[in-house]
Design a protein around this motif. Structure first.
Motif, PDB file in Angstrom:
ATOM      1  N   ALA A  57       2.333 -27.651 -16.170  1.00  0.00           N
ATOM      2  CA  ALA A  57       2.473 -26.355 -15.491  1.00  0.00           C
ATOM      3  C   ALA A  57       3.803 -26.357 -14.744  1.00  0.00           C
ATOM      4  O   ALA A  57       4.290 -27.417 -14.330  1.00  0.00           O
TER       5      ALA A  57
ATOM      6  N   MET B 120       4.491 -25.624 -11.857  1.00  0.00           N
ATOM      7  CA  MET B 120       4.434 -26.103 -10.477  1.00  0.00           C
ATOM      8  C   MET B 120       4.393 -27.620 -10.368  1.00  0.00           C
ATOM      9  O   MET B 120       4.560 -28.159  -9.281  1.00  0.00           O
TER      10      MET B 120
ATOM     11  N   ARG C 191       0.781 -28.942 -23.193  1.00  0.00           N
ATOM     12  CA  ARG C 191      -0.678 -28.976 -22.985  1.00  0.00           C
ATOM     13  C   ARG C 191      -1.359 -29.451 -24.252  1.00  0.00           C
ATOM     14  O   ARG C 191      -1.200 -28.837 -25.305  1.00  0.00           O
TER      15      ARG C 191
ATOM     16  N   MET D 129       7.460 -22.228 -19.146  1.00  0.00           N
ATOM     17  CA  MET D 129       6.752 -21.437 -18.142  1.00  0.00           C
ATOM     18  C   MET D 129       7.746 -20.877 -17.125  1.00  0.00           C
ATOM     19  O   MET D 129       8.515 -21.626 -16.516  1.00  0.00           O
TER      20      MET D 129
ATOM     21  N   TRP E  53      -7.519 -21.975  -9.349  1.00  0.00           N
ATOM     22  CA  TRP E  53      -6.553 -22.782 -10.087  1.00  0.00           C
ATOM     23  C   TRP E  53      -6.221 -24.065  -9.338  1.00  0.00           C
ATOM     24  O   TRP E  53      -6.018 -24.074  -8.134  1.00  0.00           O
TER      25      TRP E  53
ATOM     26  N   ASN F 116      -0.195 -15.737 -14.158  1.00  0.00           N
ATOM     27  CA  ASN F 116      -1.175 -16.194 -13.185  1.00  0.00           C
ATOM     28  C   ASN F 116      -0.527 -16.314 -11.804  1.00  0.00           C
ATOM     29  O   ASN F 116       0.490 -17.000 -11.671  1.00  0.00           O
TER      30      ASN F 116
ATOM     31  N   VAL G 297      -1.293 -17.650  -8.140  1.00  0.00           N
ATOM     32  CA  VAL G 297      -2.259 -18.474  -7.398  1.00  0.00           C
ATOM     33  C   VAL G 297      -1.895 -18.431  -5.915  1.00  0.00           C
ATOM     34  O   VAL G 297      -0.735 -18.648  -5.560  1.00  0.00           O
TER      35      VAL G 297
ATOM     36  N   ASP H  66       1.977 -19.558  -5.946  1.00  0.00           N
ATOM     37  CA  ASP H  66       2.489 -20.288  -7.114  1.00  0.00           C
ATOM     38  C   ASP H  66       2.199 -19.423  -8.332  1.00  0.00           C
ATOM     39  O   ASP H  66       1.038 -19.117  -8.597  1.00  0.00           O
ATOM     40  N   THR H  67       3.234 -18.974  -9.039  1.00  0.00           N
ATOM     41  CA  THR H  67       2.947 -18.157 -10.223  1.00  0.00           C
ATOM     42  C   THR H  67       3.497 -18.820 -11.477  1.00  0.00           C
ATOM     43  O   THR H  67       4.490 -19.540 -11.429  1.00  0.00           O
ATOM     44  N   GLY H  68       2.823 -18.575 -12.599  1.00  0.00           N
ATOM     45  CA  GLY H  68       3.273 -19.133 -13.873  1.00  0.00           C
ATOM     46  C   GLY H  68       2.992 -18.160 -15.006  1.00  0.00           C
ATOM     47  O   GLY H  68       1.888 -17.620 -15.112  1.00  0.00           O
TER      48      GLY H  68
HETATM   49  N1  GLY Z   1       0.473 -22.553 -11.703  1.00  0.00           N
HETATM   50  C1  GLY Z   1      -0.038 -21.421 -12.364  1.00  0.00           C
HETATM   51  C2  GLY Z   1      -0.302 -21.641 -13.802  1.00  0.00           C
HETATM   52  O1  GLY Z   1       0.172 -22.609 -14.364  1.00  0.00           O
HETATM   53  O2  GLY Z   1      -0.982 -20.891 -14.423  1.00  0.00           O
END
Ligand code: GLY
Length: 400
Positions: A40, A42, A68, A86, A155, A193, A195, A216-218
């Motif tokens: 991710a 983050m 992933r 991301m 999350w 997303n 968070v 925290d956005t992704g």
């Molecule tokens: N940290 C948010 C995501 O990976 O969806």
């Protein structure tokens, strides 16, 4: 807007709102980190999400390559990938979750041109000690988006560490007007997303408050491109065009095999360029699986005359063009040396071809009917070193 413009539009949007641009990092986390790969955006920021001051300040943005393996079996569908990029934005104790949602909506509608009528939000409905995310719900209602409340909108990037409720933006990818909800209709594809991290999950499972709340956005670049470019899958975006232009001419794979080959080989190039080599454990094993799954798709799923029946001698990863390998590296900000990448792929291919030959002769000798029980699979794995996936494919070839 192509992939390059999309990345710069995203980061420029946040930079113009006071965020500092982070350099993307390798897929390999810092030594001592128990995680095999960064999964991710983050992940490299974990200590700063947990409270350490970041040298660039409290508003950050960037694009991070991620891997992933949890989605490996899903690769081949419309949107799942192994290695992807991301896009992320972070507030380290600065602005709040609703501000992040408002900016998110502005960016995807006004800058990426998404139709708000084809968007849906999901919001945390409360679970255990933490109540529903009323602020996120109110924000989406003010912005006019339909909302689905879900208990599992929570999350975290592992069993311990920073975590909190999330709010996800979904885009409708079906033909005709939207129907159903994100949790009931898979044509709603998760896009972004957001968070709101307020907690630290302790090793005993309890939650303690973070020293300062974090947003925290992704957002997966490839999915955003799929939606914004209005194509049916990530493989039809400009990002994958070089692969989709070359592989059919090389190997004539069926549609599903083409997607698997594209994802797994593109991912392998990036993983090799980040310094991983195939092995029987850890990161190297992930790379080995990617290469072997590619070879299985290549040798079993090709529509040409040389399929799984013996094509492994003629269909070879050694035919991957140098400029495709180099272009893939460049798109991830990596210098991928085609000779090195091809050498790693070919050495792994030779090992796997040996295994296939052995597997075929063992199967013909011991199981001429092709029918195998779970005990047989176990025996073949333990005694002959033949992985289940390979045996299943040899015993019952699937054409895709
Ligand atoms: N940290 C948010 C995501 O990976 O969806």
């Amino acid at each position: 807007m192509d992939a390059t413009e999309t990345i710069s539009t995203f980061t420029d949007f946040f930079v113009s709102r006071g965020h500092r641009l982070l350099a993307g990092r390798t897929l390999l986390p810092q030594p001592g980190d128990p995680v095999l790969f960064t999964s991710a955006g983050m992940h490299p920021l974990t200590p700063f999400l947990a409270g350490a001051p970041h040298p660039l300040g409290r508003r950050l943005t960037g694009v991070q390559r991620c891997l992933r393996t949890t989605d490996l079996e899903e690769v081949g569908d419309q949107s799942h990938l192994t290695v992807f990029q991301m896009l992320g934005s972070w507030s380290l104790g600065d602005y709040d979750g609703p501000q992040s949602l408002r900016w998110g909506m502005e960016l995807i509608c006004d800058h990426f041109g998404l139709n708000p009528e084809l968007l849906h939000a999901t919001v945390f409905d409360g679970n255990g000690p933490v109540g529903p995310d009323a602020e996120a719900l109110q924000t989406w209602e003010d912005l006019g988006l339909p909302v689905e409340l879900l208990k599992d909108n929570w999350w975290s990037n592992g069993p311990t560490g920073p975590c909190g409720p999330d709010s996800e933006i979904f885009a409708w990818t079906g033909d005709g007007p939207p129907s159903g909800r994100p949790s009931t209709d898979p044509r709603w594809v998760e896009l972004w997303n957001h968070v709101t991290m307020r907690y630290l999950r302790e090793p005993d499972g309890s939650l303690s408050p973070l020293p300062r709340p974090v947003v925290d956005t992704g957002m997966g670049l490839e999915r955003l491109l799929m939606v914004a470019q209005q194509v049916g899958s990530v493989f039809e975006t400009d990002l994958f065009a070089p692969w989709i232009a070359v592989l059919p001419g090389l190997w004539q794979p069926g549609e599903r095999s083409l997607r698997i080959l594209t994802d797994h080989l593109r991912s392998s190039v990036v993983v090799i360029a980040d310094g991983v080599r195939p092995s029987s454990t850890g990161r190297g094993y992930v790379l080995r699986r990617l290469v072997r799954r590619s070879l299985t798709a290549l040798w079993s799923g090709c529509d040409g005359p040389a399929g799984w029946g013996g094509g492994e001698d003629s269909l070879t990863l050694g035919d991957l063009p140098s400029d495709l390998i180099a272009d893939t590296g460049e798109r991830f900000g990596l210098a991928a040396d085609p000779a090195v990448v091809r050498g790693v792929l070919l050495s792994e291919e030779r090992k796997f071809a040996g295994l296939v030959r052995r597997g075929r002769s063992v199967l013909a000798r011991l199981y001429p009917s092709g029918r195998l029980t779970e005990d047989d699979y176990e025996f073949l794995r333990d005694t002959h070193g033949l992985p289940r996936e390979l045996v299943a494919e040899l015993a019952n070839p699937q054409r895709s």
